[in-house]
Scaffold this motif. Structure first.
Motif, short mmCIF file in Angstrom:
data_model
loop_
_atom_site.label_atom_id
_atom_site.label_comp_id
_atom_site.label_asym_id
_atom_site.label_seq_id
_atom_site.Cartn_x
_atom_site.Cartn_y
_atom_site.Cartn_z
N ILE A 129 0.83 -1.19 0.00
CA ILE A 129 0.00 0.00 0.00
C ILE A 129 0.87 1.25 0.00
N LEU A 130 0.58 2.16 -0.94
CA LEU A 130 1.32 3.41 -1.06
C LEU A 130 0.52 4.60 -0.54
N ALA A 131 -0.79 4.59 -0.82
CA ALA A 131 -1.61 5.75 -0.47
C ALA A 131 -3.08 5.39 -0.53
N ALA A 132 -3.88 6.24 0.08
CA ALA A 132 -5.33 6.13 -0.08
C ALA A 132 -5.68 6.76 -1.41
N GLY A 133 -6.66 6.19 -2.10
CA GLY A 133 -7.09 6.72 -3.38
C GLY A 133 -8.60 6.77 -3.45
N ARG A 134 -9.08 7.32 -4.55
CA ARG A 134 -10.51 7.41 -4.79
C ARG A 134 -10.76 7.12 -6.26
N VAL A 135 -11.76 6.29 -6.54
CA VAL A 135 -12.11 5.98 -7.92
C VAL A 135 -12.79 7.21 -8.52
#
Length: 152
Positions: A129-135
């Protein structure tokens, strides 16, 4: 060790190995807007990416086992090359977002598809895991032959 050796040993390319492939855009081109990144280190008979690009930005040539070459100045970041790649080796990177955010579009062949707006975990080539994302988008046309293109 060549990138072909590294791929066999680890199962994925390191960033330095990716940068040494002819399908990787330069840092300067990445900063200018959306561009394809072709993570294809295998010399196999394949060229759907070349046929899919309406701008001539991807060249495999002859023999058909050549690694795909990205002509970065011809790439308009349309993403039409993503879904046709049978190796799922092409993605689109747009680093022009605000506050250091980037958009990444990639082939997605799992069900269920994520929903636009869904929170996701962005991972590296090894699943870390590198970062939180959003679709932010999903393109799933019949033309893509059931390969959705998801943008986070």
């Amino acid at each position: 060790m060549t990138f072909r050796d590294g791929m066999k040993k680890r199962g994925c390319l390191t960033l330095d190995e990716l940068r040494s492939t002819p399908g990787c855009p330069t840092e300067e081109r990445l900063r200018r807007g959306p561009v394809a990144v072709i993570e294809c280190p295998q010399e196999i008979p394949c060229n759907p990416c070349e046929d899919a690009c309406p701008y001539g930005a991807i060249v495999v040539g002859d023999p058909i086992t050549n690694l795909p070459v990205l002509k970065e100045d011809l790439c308009r970041g349309c993403g039409l090359c993503i879904a046709p790649c049978p190796g799922l080796a092409i993605f689109l990177v747009d680093m022009t977002g605000e506050n250091g955010e980037a958009k990444i579009s990639f082939p997605f062949e799992y069900l269920p598809l994520p929903e636009p707006g869904a929170a996701v975990q962005a991972v590296d080539r090894q699943g870390q895991i590198l970062a939180a994302g959003r679709v932010v988008g999903i393109h799933n046309s019949r033309r893509n032959d059931r390969t959705a293109v998801v943008t986070i």
